[in-house]
Scaffold this motif. Sequence first.
Motif, PDB file in Angstrom:
ATOM      1  N   ASP A  17      35.129  -1.018   2.381  1.00 13.96           N
ATOM      2  CA  ASP A  17      35.286  -1.868   1.201  1.00 13.96           C
ATOM      3  C   ASP A  17      34.008  -2.625   0.836  1.00 13.96           C
ATOM      4  O   ASP A  17      33.991  -3.394  -0.119  1.00 13.96           O
ATOM      5  N   ARG A  18      32.946  -2.431   1.594  1.00 18.75           N
ATOM      6  CA  ARG A  18      31.716  -3.183   1.343  1.00 18.75           C
ATOM      7  C   ARG A  18      30.861  -2.543   0.249  1.00 18.75           C
ATOM      8  O   ARG A  18      30.872  -1.330   0.069  1.00 18.75           O
ATOM      9  N   TYR A  19      30.117  -3.391  -0.435  1.00 17.81           N
ATOM     10  CA  TYR A  19      29.136  -2.944  -1.420  1.00 17.81           C
ATOM     11  C   TYR A  19      27.796  -2.654  -0.745  1.00 17.81           C
ATOM     12  O   TYR A  19      27.192  -1.614  -0.968  1.00 17.81           O
ATOM     13  N   TYR A  20      27.333  -3.620   0.055  1.00 15.69           N
ATOM     14  CA  TYR A  20      25.964  -3.583   0.571  1.00 15.69           C
ATOM     15  C   TYR A  20      25.930  -3.293   2.066  1.00 15.69           C
ATOM     16  O   TYR A  20      26.755  -3.791   2.823  1.00 15.69           O
ATOM     17  N   SER A  21      24.953  -2.484   2.464  1.00 17.50           N
ATOM     18  CA  SER A  21      24.762  -2.196   3.882  1.00 17.50           C
ATOM     19  C   SER A  21      23.269  -2.180   4.179  1.00 17.50           C
ATOM     20  O   SER A  21      22.436  -2.031   3.285  1.00 17.50           O
ATOM     21  N   PHE A  22      22.948  -2.337   5.460  1.00 16.54           N
ATOM     22  CA  PHE A  22      21.541  -2.330   5.871  1.00 16.54           C
ATOM     23  C   PHE A  22      21.460  -1.779   7.285  1.00 16.54           C
ATOM     24  O   PHE A  22      22.210  -2.194   8.172  1.00 16.54           O
ATOM     25  N   ASP A  23      20.558  -0.826   7.480  1.00 16.28           N
ATOM     26  CA  ASP A  23      20.342  -0.237   8.799  1.00 16.28           C
ATOM     27  C   ASP A  23      18.913  -0.570   9.229  1.00 16.28           C
ATOM     28  O   ASP A  23      17.953   0.009   8.722  1.00 16.28           O
ATOM     29  N   ALA A  24      18.801  -1.514  10.145  1.00 18.24           N
ATOM     30  CA  ALA A  24      17.480  -1.941  10.608  1.00 18.24           C
ATOM     31  C   ALA A  24      16.840  -0.919  11.532  1.00 18.24           C
ATOM     32  O   ALA A  24      15.666  -1.056  11.884  1.00 18.24           O
ATOM     33  N   HIS A  25      17.600   0.121  11.906  1.00 16.49           N
ATOM     34  CA  HIS A  25      17.100   1.131  12.828  1.00 16.49           C
ATOM     35  C   HIS A  25      17.274   2.524  12.234  1.00 16.49           C
ATOM     36  O   HIS A  25      17.597   3.478  12.941  1.00 16.49           O
ATOM     37  N   TRP A  26      17.055   2.629  10.940  1.00 20.21           N
ATOM     38  CA  TRP A  26      17.278   3.893  10.239  1.00 20.21           C
ATOM     39  C   TRP A  26      16.452   5.030  10.836  1.00 20.21           C
ATOM     40  O   TRP A  26      16.930   6.121  11.075  1.00 20.21           O
ATOM     41  N   ASN A  27      15.181   4.764  11.063  1.00 19.30           N
ATOM     42  CA  ASN A  27      14.290   5.750  11.642  1.00 19.30           C
ATOM     43  C   ASN A  27      13.125   5.011  12.291  1.00 19.30           C
ATOM     44  O   ASN A  27      13.020   3.796  12.167  1.00 19.30           O
ATOM     45  N   HIS A  28      12.272   5.714  12.946  1.00 14.03           N
ATOM     46  CA  HIS A  28      11.120   5.075  13.574  1.00 14.03           C
ATOM     47  C   HIS A  28      10.293   4.340  12.525  1.00 14.03           C
ATOM     48  O   HIS A  28       9.806   4.950  11.565  1.00 14.03           O
ATOM     49  N   ASN A  29      10.179   3.029  12.674  1.00 18.23           N
ATOM     50  CA  ASN A  29       9.413   2.192  11.747  1.00 18.23           C
ATOM     51  C   ASN A  29       9.983   2.198  10.330  1.00 18.23           C
ATOM     52  O   ASN A  29       9.247   1.958   9.372  1.00 18.23           O
ATOM     53  N   GLU A  30      11.262   2.495  10.194  1.00 15.30           N
ATOM     54  CA  GLU A  30      11.884   2.497   8.870  1.00 15.30           C
ATOM     55  C   GLU A  30      13.218   1.748   8.894  1.00 15.30           C
ATOM     56  O   GLU A  30      13.950   1.806   9.880  1.00 15.30           O
ATOM     57  N   GLN A  31      13.500   1.078   7.786  1.00 14.70           N
ATOM     58  CA  GLN A  31      14.784   0.407   7.595  1.00 14.70           C
ATOM     59  C   GLN A  31      15.347   0.836   6.246  1.00 14.70           C
ATOM     60  O   GLN A  31      14.598   1.168   5.323  1.00 14.70           O
ATOM     61  N   LEU A  32      16.660   0.804   6.136  1.00 14.39           N
ATOM     62  CA  LEU A  32      17.297   1.278   4.911  1.00 14.39           C
ATOM     63  C   LEU A  32      18.352   0.300   4.418  1.00 14.39           C
ATOM     64  O   LEU A  32      19.255  -0.074   5.159  1.00 14.39           O
ATOM     65  N   GLY A  33      18.227  -0.100   3.177  1.00 12.16           N
ATOM     66  CA  GLY A  33      19.255  -0.891   2.514  1.00 12.16           C
ATOM     67  C   GLY A  33      19.941  -0.032   1.471  1.00 12.16           C
ATOM     68  O   GLY A  33      19.300   0.826   0.844  1.00 12.16           O
ATOM     69  N   SER A  34      21.229  -0.241   1.263  1.00 13.23           N
ATOM     70  CA  SER A  34      21.942   0.565   0.278  1.00 13.23           C
ATOM     71  C   SER A  34      23.067  -0.216  -0.372  1.00 13.23           C
ATOM     72  O   SER A  34      23.520  -1.242   0.140  1.00 13.23           O
ATOM     73  N   MET A  35      23.495   0.302  -1.516  1.00 14.90           N
ATOM     74  CA  MET A  35      24.628  -0.259  -2.246  1.00 14.90           C
ATOM     75  C   MET A  35      25.435   0.902  -2.819  1.00 14.90           C
ATOM     76  O   MET A  35      24.871   1.842  -3.378  1.00 14.90           O
TER      77      MET A  35
END
Length: 200
Positions: A17-35
Amino acid sequence: MQSLAILDAILSPDWEDRYYSFDAHWNHNEQLGSMRDGSGDSLFALFNPYGCFLKGFAHESVMSPYQTEPPQLWPGLFDDIPSELQASLDEPAFAIEDTTFCIWCQTSASQWQRGSIDFPEGSDPDGSRELLKIFDYQPNTYQQWAEDYYECSIDANVVQQIYQHSPLTQTMIHQLNPELLVADLLEDIQEIGYPFAAAV
């Protein structure tokens, strides 16, 4: 985007049910925010040491690739993307074929960039104004949106604390969701990478 993700995690323990998410460990030296709004609109922002690549899709936009048959991306959307951020165009999770706007900001730059685009008429032809308006860093903007979406009262002062990345406490959580404990959020806190005060 981290702040929005932890706010949504508190207000909506059910991830679906969430709009926003964030993965601080998406990949090596990468982070991912999404909606994802559940109605077809979406937003992805990839952060790496070179900067941020952000693409959005407003499905009712006049610049939607699905306004033509066969679908076709609007000319110029991906012009001039720096080589360090080009890999984002090949990331399956971003669904690049569903794009109405794309912006980026290199770590060394002072402002956001976009491709050379001949925009059609209209106040928000690519849908970016609507999808990005939440990122004005004003707690009241999120408060108004969340009260409408989650149908509950939101304390703008707590939103402000979270926007400032103040360590999350049980008191802050209780002010937003009286039924939730820090322990219930530990997995989300870890994924989002948001700071919390474990002993408070």
